[in-house]
Design a protein around this motif. Structure first.
Motif, PDB file in Angstrom:
ATOM      1  N   SER A 129      40.439  31.083  24.726  1.00  0.00           N
ATOM      2  CA  SER A 129      39.231  30.296  24.486  1.00  0.00           C
ATOM      3  C   SER A 129      38.307  30.951  23.469  1.00  0.00           C
ATOM      4  CB  SER A 129      38.474  30.116  25.812  1.00  0.00           C
ATOM      5  OG  SER A 129      37.265  29.420  25.617  1.00  0.00           O
ATOM      6  N   ASN A 130      37.724  30.120  22.601  1.00  0.00           N
ATOM      7  CA  ASN A 130      36.651  30.587  21.718  1.00  0.00           C
ATOM      8  C   ASN A 130      35.360  30.615  22.534  1.00  0.00           C
ATOM      9  OD1 ASN A 130      38.476  30.713  19.645  1.00  0.00           O
ATOM     10  ND2 ASN A 130      37.699  28.937  18.538  1.00  0.00           N
ATOM     11  N   PHE A 131      35.188  31.653  23.299  1.00  0.00           N
ATOM     12  CA  PHE A 131      34.081  31.776  24.251  1.00  0.00           C
ATOM     13  C   PHE A 131      33.666  33.234  24.276  1.00  0.00           C
ATOM     14  CE2 PHE A 131      31.625  30.827  27.990  1.00  0.00           C
ATOM     15  CZ  PHE A 131      31.620  29.442  28.145  1.00  0.00           C
ATOM     16  N   ASP A 132      32.513  33.496  24.848  1.00  0.00           N
ATOM     17  CA  ASP A 132      32.076  34.882  24.986  1.00  0.00           C
ATOM     18  C   ASP A 132      32.499  35.433  26.349  1.00  0.00           C
ATOM     19  OD1 ASP A 132      29.775  34.539  26.965  1.00  0.00           O
ATOM     20  OD2 ASP A 132      29.175  33.146  25.380  1.00  0.00           O
ATOM     21  N   ARG A 133      32.087  36.663  26.634  1.00  0.00           N
ATOM     22  CA  ARG A 133      32.592  37.349  27.829  1.00  0.00           C
ATOM     23  C   ARG A 133      32.065  36.789  29.135  1.00  0.00           C
ATOM     24  NH1 ARG A 133      32.042  42.672  24.645  1.00  0.00           N
ATOM     25  NH2 ARG A 133      34.115  42.845  23.706  1.00  0.00           N
ATOM     26  N   ARG A 134      31.127  35.853  29.080  1.00  0.00           N
ATOM     27  CA  ARG A 134      30.679  35.190  30.306  1.00  0.00           C
ATOM     28  C   ARG A 134      31.770  34.327  30.922  1.00  0.00           C
ATOM     29  NH1 ARG A 134      25.505  32.025  28.312  1.00  0.00           N
ATOM     30  NH2 ARG A 134      26.910  31.822  26.535  1.00  0.00           N
ATOM     31  N   LEU A 135      32.850  34.082  30.188  1.00  0.00           N
ATOM     32  CA  LEU A 135      33.854  33.129  30.655  1.00  0.00           C
ATOM     33  C   LEU A 135      34.470  33.540  31.985  1.00  0.00           C
ATOM     34  CD1 LEU A 135      35.274  30.510  30.158  1.00  0.00           C
ATOM     35  CD2 LEU A 135      36.962  31.713  28.749  1.00  0.00           C
ATOM     36  N   GLU A 136      34.702  34.818  32.191  1.00  0.00           N
ATOM     37  CA  GLU A 136      35.234  35.275  33.479  1.00  0.00           C
ATOM     38  C   GLU A 136      34.317  34.821  34.620  1.00  0.00           C
ATOM     39  OE1 GLU A 136      37.859  37.094  34.522  1.00  0.00           O
ATOM     40  OE2 GLU A 136      38.736  37.991  32.720  1.00  0.00           O
ATOM     41  N   GLN A 137      33.030  35.015  34.434  1.00  0.00           N
ATOM     42  CA  GLN A 137      32.052  34.637  35.461  1.00  0.00           C
ATOM     43  C   GLN A 137      31.981  33.123  35.622  1.00  0.00           C
ATOM     44  OE1 GLN A 137      28.232  36.510  34.916  1.00  0.00           O
ATOM     45  NE2 GLN A 137      27.229  35.260  36.477  1.00  0.00           N
ATOM     46  N   VAL A 138      32.048  32.407  34.514  1.00  0.00           N
ATOM     47  CA  VAL A 138      32.026  30.939  34.570  1.00  0.00           C
ATOM     48  C   VAL A 138      33.210  30.420  35.374  1.00  0.00           C
ATOM     49  CG1 VAL A 138      32.268  28.829  33.208  1.00  0.00           C
ATOM     50  CG2 VAL A 138      30.742  30.640  32.415  1.00  0.00           C
ATOM     51  N   LEU A 139      34.395  30.912  35.061  1.00  0.00           N
ATOM     52  CA  LEU A 139      35.597  30.449  35.763  1.00  0.00           C
ATOM     53  C   LEU A 139      35.563  30.816  37.242  1.00  0.00           C
ATOM     54  CD1 LEU A 139      38.280  31.277  33.048  1.00  0.00           C
ATOM     55  CD2 LEU A 139      37.515  29.007  33.740  1.00  0.00           C
ATOM     56  N   SER A 140      35.055  31.995  37.540  1.00  0.00           N
ATOM     57  CA  SER A 140      34.947  32.406  38.946  1.00  0.00           C
ATOM     58  C   SER A 140      33.981  31.503  39.699  1.00  0.00           C
ATOM     59  CB  SER A 140      34.490  33.860  39.048  1.00  0.00           C
ATOM     60  OG  SER A 140      35.467  34.732  38.537  1.00  0.00           O
ATOM     61  N   SER A 141      32.840  31.221  39.093  1.00  0.00           N
ATOM     62  CA  SER A 141      31.835  30.407  39.778  1.00  0.00           C
ATOM     63  C   SER A 141      32.299  28.960  39.939  1.00  0.00           C
ATOM     64  CB  SER A 141      30.495  30.459  39.038  1.00  0.00           C
ATOM     65  OG  SER A 141      30.594  29.852  37.765  1.00  0.00           O
ATOM     66  N   CYS A 142      33.196  28.516  39.061  1.00  0.00           N
ATOM     67  CA  CYS A 142      33.763  27.168  39.170  1.00  0.00           C
ATOM     68  C   CYS A 142      35.051  27.148  39.996  1.00  0.00           C
ATOM     69  CB  CYS A 142      34.024  26.597  37.780  1.00  0.00           C
ATOM     70  SG  CYS A 142      32.532  26.266  36.821  1.00  0.00           S
ATOM     71  N   GLU A 143      35.374  28.285  40.599  1.00  0.00           N
ATOM     72  CA  GLU A 143      36.540  28.428  41.483  1.00  0.00           C
ATOM     73  C   GLU A 143      37.849  28.128  40.759  1.00  0.00           C
ATOM     74  OE1 GLU A 143      35.715  26.031  44.940  1.00  0.00           O
ATOM     75  OE2 GLU A 143      34.172  27.410  45.655  1.00  0.00           O
ATOM     76  N   LEU A 144      37.946  28.624  39.525  1.00  0.00           N
ATOM     77  CA  LEU A 144      39.166  28.448  38.737  1.00  0.00           C
ATOM     78  C   LEU A 144      39.836  29.766  38.344  1.00  0.00           C
ATOM     79  CD1 LEU A 144      38.091  25.640  36.199  1.00  0.00           C
ATOM     80  CD2 LEU A 144      39.397  25.364  38.316  1.00  0.00           C
ATOM     81  N   ARG A 145      39.108  30.865  38.408  1.00  0.00           N
ATOM     82  CA  ARG A 145      39.622  32.127  37.858  1.00  0.00           C
ATOM     83  C   ARG A 145      40.937  32.557  38.502  1.00  0.00           C
ATOM     84  NH1 ARG A 145      42.045  35.337  35.995  1.00  0.00           N
ATOM     85  NH2 ARG A 145      41.527  37.328  35.016  1.00  0.00           N
ATOM     86  N   HIS A 146      41.123  32.295  39.790  1.00  0.00           N
ATOM     87  CA  HIS A 146      42.304  32.797  40.498  1.00  0.00           C
ATOM     88  C   HIS A 146      43.602  32.145  40.032  1.00  0.00           C
ATOM     89  CE1 HIS A 146      41.163  29.143  42.700  1.00  0.00           C
ATOM     90  NE2 HIS A 146      42.407  29.066  43.124  1.00  0.00           N
ATOM     91  N   TYR A 147      43.513  31.067  39.274  1.00  0.00           N
ATOM     92  CA  TYR A 147      44.724  30.416  38.785  1.00  0.00           C
ATOM     93  C   TYR A 147      45.369  31.179  37.626  1.00  0.00           C
ATOM     94  CZ  TYR A 147      43.610  26.090  41.364  1.00  0.00           C
ATOM     95  OH  TYR A 147      43.364  25.155  42.336  1.00  0.00           O
ATOM     96  N   PHE A 148      44.608  32.048  36.961  1.00  0.00           N
ATOM     97  CA  PHE A 148      45.045  32.606  35.687  1.00  0.00           C
ATOM     98  C   PHE A 148      45.325  34.102  35.769  1.00  0.00           C
ATOM     99  CE2 PHE A 148      42.029  29.088  34.810  1.00  0.00           C
ATOM    100  CZ  PHE A 148      42.966  28.169  34.349  1.00  0.00           C
ATOM    101  N   GLU A 149      46.443  34.492  35.155  1.00  0.00           N
ATOM    102  CA  GLU A 149      46.776  35.918  35.068  1.00  0.00           C
ATOM    103  C   GLU A 149      45.817  36.655  34.148  1.00  0.00           C
ATOM    104  OE1 GLU A 149      50.720  37.044  34.058  1.00  0.00           O
ATOM    105  OE2 GLU A 149      51.652  35.663  35.493  1.00  0.00           O
ATOM    106  N   PHE A 150      45.393  35.984  33.098  1.00  0.00           N
ATOM    107  CA  PHE A 150      44.511  36.636  32.127  1.00  0.00           C
ATOM    108  C   PHE A 150      43.574  35.602  31.518  1.00  0.00           C
ATOM    109  CE2 PHE A 150      48.409  35.405  29.899  1.00  0.00           C
ATOM    110  CZ  PHE A 150      47.920  34.683  28.828  1.00  0.00           C
ATOM    111  N   VAL A 151      42.453  36.101  31.011  1.00  0.00           N
ATOM    112  CA  VAL A 151      41.478  35.276  30.283  1.00  0.00           C
ATOM    113  C   VAL A 151      41.195  35.981  28.965  1.00  0.00           C
ATOM    114  CG1 VAL A 151      39.123  34.375  30.246  1.00  0.00           C
ATOM    115  CG2 VAL A 151      40.434  34.345  32.386  1.00  0.00           C
ATOM    116  N   LEU A 152      41.645  35.373  27.871  1.00  0.00           N
ATOM    117  CA  LEU A 152      41.432  35.938  26.542  1.00  0.00           C
ATOM    118  C   LEU A 152      40.345  35.131  25.836  1.00  0.00           C
ATOM    119  CD1 LEU A 152      44.880  36.759  24.870  1.00  0.00           C
ATOM    120  CD2 LEU A 152      43.162  38.335  25.719  1.00  0.00           C
ATOM    121  N   THR A 153      39.255  35.788  25.507  1.00  0.00           N
ATOM    122  CA  THR A 153      38.191  35.128  24.745  1.00  0.00           C
ATOM    123  C   THR A 153      38.199  35.632  23.307  1.00  0.00           C
ATOM    124  OG1 THR A 153      36.470  36.773  25.167  1.00  0.00           O
ATOM    125  CG2 THR A 153      36.783  35.036  26.842  1.00  0.00           C
TER     126      THR A 153
END
Length: 237
Positions: A131-155
């Motif tokens: 994603s073309n996103f900043d480092r808040r993306l990990e927190q965004v995905l966690s708060s939206c209950e999506l982070r656990h689906y992904f092995e990695f998050v590359l911004t």
């Protein structure tokens, strides 16, 4: 189609802003005693964002900015274009908006997302985010209950380049140790997602929920255009 890895874009693919930017900015400004019309802020944000991105690509990393400073400056310029210039107001408003966009309060998950991600999990397909996103993306995905689906998050902030640069896709493939033909990328942007993924040998799908995708005829085969992620589940079956 037998895939070992699915990578996902985030904004307008998995998540979208819960309300227009102008509404959110206007609402926060009112809490600080400043009245600015939402429609005016929508227009000024588009101008401020476009100028900031051109002057300081990828959050100004090459010019020594942090992504937080980049966003704070963008918010302040949005209000300045609407005639609000007092920094004693702009600073707290910009700081609060920066924090708010790191939480689920300002984002909503598309209705077809969790079902599709669950289905991919059941099929044993590994998943990651590009994603073309900043480092808040990990927190965004966690708060939206999506982070656990992904092995990695590359911004783009992490990697130092933005899509459609091939390097961010190659970094994901290298991280997953998967060959390009065994991977697919899903996103809403023809150039930054679909064509960029295809350029490194990955499969690609273009998600277009709200239109008939007439603008991509002749560029993206119809079988690669998804009007719902349920279509993806059917393809993967």
């Amino acid at each position: 189609m037998r895939l070992h890895l699915l990578t996902w874009d985030v904004k307008d693919t998995l998540l979208r802003a819960r309300r227009p930017v102008g509404d959110l900015y206007s609402s926060e400004a009112r809490k600080h005693g400043v009245q600015v019309k939402a429609e005016d802020l929508n227009k000024s944000f588009a101008e401020a964002y476009r100028t900031q991105r051109k002057s300081f690509p990828n959050y100004g990393l090459a010019q020594g900015l942090s992504s937080k400073q980049w966003w704070v400056d963008t918010v302040k310029q949005t209000f300045r274009l609407c005639g609000v210039s007092e920094d004693r107001v702009l600073s707290p408003v910009a700081e609060k908006l920066y924090r708010d966009f790191a939480s689920a309060g300002n984002w909503e998950t598309f209705a077809d997302v969790k079902g599709a991600l669950d289905h991919c999990n059941k099929l044993g397909i590994r998943m990651g985010v590009i994603s073309n996103f900043d480092r808040r993306l990990e927190q965004v995905l966690s708060s939206c209950e999506l982070r656990h689906y992904f092995e990695f998050v590359l911004t783009s902030e992490d990697v130092g380049v933005t899509k459609p640069d091939q390097r961010i896709f190659r970094a994901a493939l290298e991280m997953a140790r998967v060959e390009p033909p065994q991977a697919a990328h899903i996103g809403d942007d023809v150039r930054k997602d679909y064509l960029a993924a295809r350029s490194v040998g990955m499969n690609g799908f273009l998600i277009r929920r709200d239109d008939e995708a007439l603008d991509v005829e002749g560029v993206v085969p119809r079988v690669h255009i998804l009007h719902s992620l349920q279509q993806l589940c059917n393809i993967l079956e």
